[in-house]
Design an enzyme around this catalytic site. Sequence first.
Site, PDB file in Angstrom:
ATOM      1  N   LYS A 193       1.024  -1.193   0.344  1.00 41.42           N
ATOM      2  CA  LYS A 193      -0.395  -0.283   0.386  1.00 41.42           C
ATOM      3  C   LYS A 193       1.341   1.527   0.218  1.00 41.42           C
ATOM      4  CE  LYS A 193      -4.414   0.725   0.063  1.00 41.42           C
ATOM      5  NZ  LYS A 193      -5.779   0.279   0.031  1.00 41.42           N
ATOM      6  N   ASP A 199      -7.295   4.182  -3.879  1.00 43.80           N
ATOM      7  CA  ASP A 199      -8.243   4.072  -2.946  1.00 43.80           C
ATOM      8  C   ASP A 199      -8.411   5.413  -2.688  1.00 43.80           C
ATOM      9  OD1 ASP A 199      -8.161   2.162  -0.189  1.00 43.80           O
ATOM     10  OD2 ASP A 199      -7.523   4.112   0.502  1.00 43.80           O
TER      11      ASP A 199
END
Length: 450
Positions: free
Chosen positions: A130, A170
């Site tokens: 991430k 995201d």
Amino acid sequence: MTETLHPKLQPQFDAVVARNPGESEFHQAVHELMVSLAPIAGKRPDYAQWSILKRMCEPERQLIFRVPWVTDTGEVQINRGYRVEFNSTLGPFKGGLRFHPTVNLSIIKFLGFEQVYKNALTGMPIGGGKGGSDFDPKGRSEQEVMRFCQSFMTELHRHIGEHTDVPAGDIGVGGRELGYLFGQFKRITNRYESGVLTGKGLTWGGSQVRTEATGYGTVFFAQEMLASRGESFDGRRVVVSGSGNVAIYAVEKVQELGGTVVAVSDSGGYVVDEAGIDLSLLKEVKERQRERLSAYADARGGAVRHVTDGAVWDVPCDVALPCATQNELQAEHARTLVAHGTGLVAEGANMPCTAEAVTILREAGVLYAPGKASNAGGVATSALEMQQNASRDSWSFEETQERLRQIMVDIHRQCLETAEEYGDPGNYVMGANLAGYIRVADAMVALGVV
Ligand code: NDP
Ligand code: 2IT
């Protein structure tokens, strides 16, 4: 932390806390996984011998970098960029980028950690990671967003690649940002390497259904949960938190399946529209105008309520789909849902329910699905995008959506079968964590100490 750990795991958790001080979200995600490992703790000496859990809690690589850029008025701004490459046992690191002022290392690490097991559950060949930045795109001009994305990619490009690490979107990173990021990657590297990012636009290597995938997938998963009790979305009252990418397409699929979404939210409050959310208006306000929900309420006139105190969970519903951010559904909200007779909570966001909230829901018999299972449709469709890029092919909307639906049905089945096998039928948290963990752990043993 509400549930206690197996005595063999407590020292391992304590070591993670000591080694990563102050990272409360990361601790929370690790704790949740470790609680679920009780049935195999002490029973898999091979995992202990190979220090699997210890290695799983330490990212393979953590990158933190300066992102300098210049505003429209000529001011120099400095943001912090992150990419945590957590685990590449099953495939290249894979996971989104988040641009939000609250981003810090703890948040990126919790998201990267969860991504590893989520990606394993999809059955696709992807590891977990991430990244993101504390950059706030709100109120910034198109040119400012573009300059920021170009500066971010100027550093990130050294670390990513189709076979190395494949970012996507995201919070705060959607089609617009991915376009600027891909453009800069292409320019710097002089390569049209489609597989380096997912969530791309349909004219430049993107996949049908990727935009819709997380929201649709969450609803497909919830549909399976309802079906396990002989129920369906038809006629259900649904509340969705957030009004971004995941929330909007969750609303769309619930409506297609005959449910009524009566409320959605953003960081400025929530709207209650008893007639059912007007989806085309919501898309106009949120996707095109990038406006606040108050603009939705203004456009609907007196027909809706815009509430700026309390929480969207105060609105009575049969099904609750938290699709905004971590820890947005807390103990008091869980109690309200239980009091209102809500029967199902499926997470579209990552870790939106606190540990205490999950305990309250589960003890009250509410069907509860953790994000790493129910929101896996986004990353699964990213993997389908990578598959299409690798074969220079593109599939129809219908075919891609059906593949997504099948993947969600399969993840649902894995959760229930694993929970049953390890002695806690119906526990989606344990099922998801153990199924994902075992897949990664077995592969890590095979690959040796690396
Ligand atoms: P978006 O940026 O499109 O939308 C985020 C929404 O959540 C907005 O409505 C935003 O409100 C709200 N929100 C964000 N932070 C906060 C906060 N601190 N307090 C209150 N509201 C907040 O993001 P996505 O829809 O893509 O992501 C939503 C969630 O889903 C995240 O948890 C993400 O990690 C998760 N997820 C996303 C996937 C994807 O493919 N995009 C895949 C799997 C999970 P406002 O506009 O006012 O900030
Ligand atoms: O949390 C997530 O699964 C995502 N933001 C999507 C990641 C991806 O690589 O598509």
